[in-house]
Design an enzyme around this catalytic site. Structure first.
Site, PDB file in Angstrom:
ATOM      1  N   HIS A 116      11.709  46.229 -15.349  1.00  0.00           N
ATOM      2  CA  HIS A 116      10.653  44.554 -15.197  1.00  0.00           C
ATOM      3  C   HIS A 116       9.875  44.467 -13.751  1.00  0.00           C
ATOM      4  O   HIS A 116       8.785  43.899 -14.701  1.00  0.00           O
ATOM      5  CB  HIS A 116      11.547  43.750 -15.920  1.00  0.00           C
ATOM      6  CG  HIS A 116      12.165  44.299 -17.631  1.00  0.00           C
ATOM      7  ND1 HIS A 116      10.949  44.778 -18.588  1.00  0.00           N
ATOM      8  CD2 HIS A 116      13.320  44.262 -17.789  1.00  0.00           C
ATOM      9  CE1 HIS A 116      11.922  45.124 -19.863  1.00  0.00           C
ATOM     10  NE2 HIS A 116      12.911  44.596 -19.450  1.00  0.00           N
ATOM     11  N   ASP A 120      15.974  52.793 -21.586  1.00  0.00           N
ATOM     12  CA  ASP A 120      16.795  51.553 -22.668  1.00  0.00           C
ATOM     13  C   ASP A 120      15.442  51.042 -23.458  1.00  0.00           C
ATOM     14  O   ASP A 120      14.472  51.067 -24.149  1.00  0.00           O
ATOM     15  CB  ASP A 120      16.272  50.470 -20.806  1.00  0.00           C
ATOM     16  CG  ASP A 120      16.664  48.885 -21.296  1.00  0.00           C
ATOM     17  OD1 ASP A 120      17.023  48.687 -20.309  1.00  0.00           O
ATOM     18  OD2 ASP A 120      15.648  48.034 -21.544  1.00  0.00           O
TER      19      ASP A 120
HETATM   20  N1  Q9C Z   1      16.944  35.559 -25.629  1.00  0.00           N
HETATM   21  C1  Q9C Z   1      16.560  44.445 -19.649  1.00  0.00           C
HETATM   22  O1  Q9C Z   1      17.550  45.168 -20.481  1.00  0.00           O
HETATM   23  N2  Q9C Z   1      14.630  38.453 -22.074  1.00  0.00           N
HETATM   24  N3  Q9C Z   1      15.607  43.565 -19.549  1.00  0.00           N
HETATM   25  C2  Q9C Z   1      15.055  38.168 -23.511  1.00  0.00           C
HETATM   26  C3  Q9C Z   1      16.600  36.906 -25.344  1.00  0.00           C
HETATM   27  C4  Q9C Z   1      14.411  39.080 -21.210  1.00  0.00           C
HETATM   28  C5  Q9C Z   1      15.703  42.867 -20.714  1.00  0.00           C
HETATM   29  C6  Q9C Z   1      15.237  36.729 -24.295  1.00  0.00           C
HETATM   30  C7  Q9C Z   1      15.253  40.516 -22.246  1.00  0.00           C
HETATM   31  C8  Q9C Z   1      14.698  41.318 -20.464  1.00  0.00           C
HETATM   32  C9  Q9C Z   1      17.115  45.159 -18.267  1.00  0.00           C
HETATM   33 ZN    ZN Z   2      16.576  46.319 -21.580  1.00  0.00          ZN
END
Ligand code: Q9C
Ligand code: ZN
Length: 362
Positions: free
Chosen positions: A175, A211
């Site tokens: 990200h 992912d």
């Molecule tokens: N309530 C990766 O898998 N927001 N990043 C999540 C959950 C962030 C995921 C909200 C998700 C980021 C590397």
């Molecule tokens: Zn992820």
């Protein structure tokens, strides 16, 4: 447990630097909750892989700052490295993670010069961060640097002749953009590895991102560059994070037009549906004819019980997916991204990397 396979052990590059990137919280639906991206994730994956006898644990080598600077803007690196100290100097409670409390939105950015940003890095954090899920603590920058070194050391092993090396990167990377952190990511490990391949003479590098989430940072970094193909399978961003990117209509621009392939998947997609889409992604990678190892952004948040995602894969599916990727015939630098069903991460990593490992050996 079955006896270890006779193949030589696969390098598993890992470090304990990530353990200090801990005590994290994120904001979700108006509440502060423990961050899903926890140190236990990496510990359970490492232990499960080592228990098979098929992996040899190796510490990362220090590759210095240049490879990071080849991908990220210097002011972003400066922010990551210094924001914690600035916050502490300004009275931030060292027991609490740091999150931005404002974001630099388009309306303001349009009439603001970068040199007008506040001097305190904590006060300009919101100009370089796009969400409330990317907490920073004292150990964050060192962990992020170690994750990059893990990726680059895994790459070294593959360039030395291994068919597969696995980098247990934490924090994850996909990200993170040129000048943005977010999604638990600070430095884009996979992009840095791909860029390093180009600097070592590769002309065409493919990144496959399995992912659950769209790797918006990786896409941004290579958006207008034809020498890097970015293929991502992910949950439909119309329903789930990161919401604003990952649509099939995003295909790159300029020299990079056609070198971005997004394959969004409907909620509930199971192993068969996933493998079907993967075949389309693999065909694009085969047609691209990279002259370098495949860079794999590997997440296990596609698992049915993942707490923040909505696909429906089961552990056996990961072995199939790994085998399918191996059938491309490329050596693979596999780098850990997400996956938050902690109890299942070990089995899923063993299944995926086992399928990949056996496929590459056979
Ligand atoms: N309530 C990766 O898998 N927001 N990043 C999540 C959950 C962030 C995921 C909200 C998700 C980021 C590397
Ligand atoms: Zn992820």
């Amino acid at each position: 447990m079955p006896p270890p396979s006779p193949l030589p052990p696969t390098p598993l590059i890992a470090s304990d630097a990530h353990l200090a990137h801990a005590g994290l919280v994120e904001l979700y639906a108006g509440r502060e909750i423990p961050c899903f991206e926890s140190p236990e994730r990496a510990t359970v994956i490492r232990d499960a892989l080592l228990a098979t006898g098929d992996y040899r644990l190796e510490a990362p080598e220090d590759h210095g700052p240049d490879a990071i600077a080849a991908v990220h803007e210097l002011e972003l690196i400066d922010l990551v490295e210094g924001v914690w100290a600035d916050a502490i100097a300004d009275g931030h409670d060292p027991a609490r993670p740091l999150l931005p409390d404002t974001f630099l939105l388009r309306e303001y950015a349009a009439r603001m010069w970068l040199d007008q940003l506040p001097v305190g890095r904590h006060q300009r954090l919101g100009a370089y961060c796009f969400d409330t899920a990317t907490p920073i603590v004292a150990g964050t920058a060192a962990a992020a640097r170690a994750a990059v070194d893990i990726g680059l050391t895994a790459l070294d092993r593959v360039l030395e002749g291994e068919r597969l090396a696995y980098g247990l990167c934490r924090p994850p990377g996909h990200h993170a953009g040129r000048n943005l952190i977010g999604g638990y990511c600070f430095y884009n490990n996979a992009a840095i590895v791909a860029e390093s391949l180009l600097s070592r003479g590769a002309e065409r590098v493919a990144i496959l991102d399995v992912d659950f989430h769209h790797g918006n940072g990786t896409q941004q970094i290579f958006w207008d560059r034809g020498e890097v193909l970015y293929v991502s399978l992910h949950g439909d961003p119309g329903a789930i994070y990161p919401y604003y990117s990952g649509y099939a209509t995003e295909r790159g621009a300029g020299d990079g037009e056609g070198a971005t392939l997004n394959l969004p998947l409907p909620p509930g997609t199971d192993g068969d549906g996933y493998v079907g889409a993967l075949e389309e992604g693999l065909a694009a990678i085969a047609a691209f004819e990279a002259d370098a190892p495949l860079v794999l952004s590997l997440g296990f948040d596609t698992y049915h019980a993942d707490p923040i995602c909505n696909l429906s894969l089961v552990t056996d599916d990961y072995a199939r997916i790994g085998a399918s990727i191996a059938s491309l015939g490329f050596s693979v630098v596999a780098l850990q991204e997400g996956g938050y069903a902690v109890d299942a991460l070990g089995a899923n990593a063993v299944a995926f990397l086992g399928g990949l490992r056996d496929g590459l050996a056979g």
